[in-house]
Design a protein around this motif. Sequence first.
Motif, mmCIF file in Angstrom:
data_model
loop_
_atom_site.group_PDB
_atom_site.id
_atom_site.type_symbol
_atom_site.label_atom_id
_atom_site.label_comp_id
_atom_site.label_asym_id
_atom_site.label_seq_id
_atom_site.Cartn_x
_atom_site.Cartn_y
_atom_site.Cartn_z
ATOM 1 N N UNK A 286 -11.313 24.641 -11.266
ATOM 2 C CA UNK A 286 -10.339 23.897 -12.839
ATOM 3 C C UNK A 286 -10.189 25.406 -13.157
ATOM 4 N N UNK A 287 -11.733 26.459 -13.765
ATOM 5 C CA UNK A 287 -11.628 26.897 -14.190
ATOM 6 C C UNK A 287 -11.123 28.542 -13.687
ATOM 7 N N UNK B 278 -2.511 27.528 2.792
ATOM 8 C CA UNK B 278 -3.802 27.046 3.754
ATOM 9 C C UNK B 278 -4.617 27.985 3.906
ATOM 10 N N UNK B 279 -4.794 29.104 3.486
ATOM 11 C CA UNK B 279 -5.832 29.991 3.951
ATOM 12 C C UNK B 279 -6.499 30.381 2.272
ATOM 13 N N UNK B 280 -7.907 31.183 3.453
ATOM 14 C CA UNK B 280 -8.171 31.339 1.371
ATOM 15 C C UNK B 280 -9.052 32.581 1.661
ATOM 16 N N UNK B 281 -8.100 33.561 0.672
ATOM 17 C CA UNK B 281 -9.070 35.038 0.746
ATOM 18 C C UNK B 281 -9.833 35.372 -0.207
ATOM 19 N N UNK B 282 -10.286 33.891 -0.576
ATOM 20 C CA UNK B 282 -11.104 34.041 -2.230
ATOM 21 C C UNK B 282 -12.341 33.226 -2.031
ATOM 22 N N UNK B 283 -12.922 33.401 -0.423
ATOM 23 C CA UNK B 283 -13.750 32.506 0.005
ATOM 24 C C UNK B 283 -15.270 32.175 -0.616
ATOM 25 N N UNK B 284 -15.410 34.296 -0.868
ATOM 26 C CA UNK B 284 -16.540 34.536 -1.362
ATOM 27 C C UNK B 284 -16.829 34.219 -2.641
ATOM 28 N N UNK C 166 -4.257 41.905 -6.221
ATOM 29 C CA UNK C 166 -4.627 41.590 -7.072
ATOM 30 C C UNK C 166 -5.984 41.216 -6.940
ATOM 31 N N UNK C 167 -6.895 42.329 -6.757
ATOM 32 C CA UNK C 167 -8.204 42.157 -6.744
ATOM 33 C C UNK C 167 -8.719 42.437 -8.592
ATOM 34 N N UNK C 168 -9.348 41.428 -8.766
ATOM 35 C CA UNK C 168 -9.892 41.982 -9.904
ATOM 36 C C UNK C 168 -11.253 43.138 -10.551
ATOM 37 N N UNK C 169 -10.800 43.847 -11.030
ATOM 38 C CA UNK C 169 -11.526 44.937 -11.822
ATOM 39 C C UNK C 169 -13.140 44.511 -11.717
ATOM 40 N N UNK C 170 -13.766 43.639 -11.436
ATOM 41 C CA UNK C 170 -15.198 43.834 -10.948
ATOM 42 C C UNK C 170 -15.253 43.428 -9.415
ATOM 43 N N UNK C 171 -14.622 43.169 -8.474
ATOM 44 C CA UNK C 171 -14.504 43.081 -7.708
ATOM 45 C C UNK C 171 -14.344 44.141 -7.491
ATOM 46 N N UNK D 139 -9.502 33.625 -12.402
ATOM 47 C CA UNK D 139 -8.674 34.999 -11.306
ATOM 48 C C UNK D 139 -6.918 34.850 -11.091
ATOM 49 N N UNK D 140 -6.942 36.083 -11.695
ATOM 50 C CA UNK D 140 -5.624 36.390 -11.482
ATOM 51 C C UNK D 140 -4.403 36.208 -9.848
ATOM 52 N N UNK D 141 -5.583 35.697 -8.997
ATOM 53 C CA UNK D 141 -5.023 35.835 -7.892
ATOM 54 C C UNK D 141 -4.701 34.816 -7.686
ATOM 55 N N UNK D 142 -5.208 33.326 -7.975
ATOM 56 C CA UNK D 142 -4.959 32.106 -7.982
ATOM 57 C C UNK D 142 -4.216 31.523 -9.191
ATOM 58 N N UNK D 143 -3.710 32.137 -10.684
ATOM 59 C CA UNK D 143 -2.770 31.963 -11.662
ATOM 60 C C UNK D 143 -1.695 32.226 -10.944
ATOM 61 N N UNK D 144 -1.656 33.264 -9.902
ATOM 62 C CA UNK D 144 -0.518 34.177 -9.473
ATOM 63 C C UNK D 144 0.467 32.590 -8.405
ATOM 64 N N UNK D 145 -0.256 32.732 -8.021
ATOM 65 C CA UNK D 145 -0.030 31.717 -6.944
ATOM 66 C C UNK D 145 0.296 30.148 -7.081
#
Length: 248
Positions: free
Chosen positions: A211-212, A126-132, A59-64, A217-223
């Motif tokens: 909220x945006x 509980x974890x935050x893989x999107x901290x960056x 679920x990494x976005x293409x830009x990343x 971010x598709x990873x947030x949307x999916x969860x």
Amino acid sequence: MAYKVKEVANLVGISVRTLHHYDEIDLLKPDQISEAGYRLYSEEDLAVLQQILFFRELDFPLKKIKDIITNPDFDQEEALHLHRSMLLEKRSRLDQLLASIDKTILHMKGEIRMSQKEKFEGFDFSSNPYEQEARNRWGDKAVDESNQKISNLTKGEQKNMKEEMNHLFIRMAAIRHLRADSSEAQALMDEWFTWLNKMGTYSKEGFKGLGQLYVDDPRFTKNIDQFGEGLSLFLRDAMAFYSDTKGL
């Protein structure tokens, strides 16, 4: 050996259009172009494509992905070990979710009794893989404050925090059919804003931006949408209205 775009698409199982898009955004450019104008992909190109698809599976976005694989320090073998570790973690989480589905089916048939808590086993926020991403959008202060507050909690307190958050998501999902500016939605946004500020310091812009991010971010949307389809869109609109009207 050189592969034409259609040959790569058939080999990998993706569309020609996807490969064209990767070329257009400079994510995966073919090694050469034939005299007839055909894209020709090398063995090295296919190795890069495999890396891209592993990142997409996670679920990494293409830009990343582009930022990662174009970094001079990028190491393909090291990345493969990372992919393996992350996919094993994902498999474990999916196994938990599948077990919850099986138990829910039996519960619906009346063959077992399932508590409300058991219905949401396997969901883990509980974890935050999107901290960056958070650091990039809102700076280090809010993220560092949040991490510090969480690290100061006992394991029991962290568990309670997770349960509080999941309970809020369940309640928000239950009213996602209402207007984002409804009194019910805005009352829950007040609770959500208060809860988030227990963990960090969210400004008006930060709350709206979060909220945006739920939609961007598709990873947030999916969860988030696991609690109810369309919940991420509802939260984006409700959080934006709350931020714009509450004078935070």
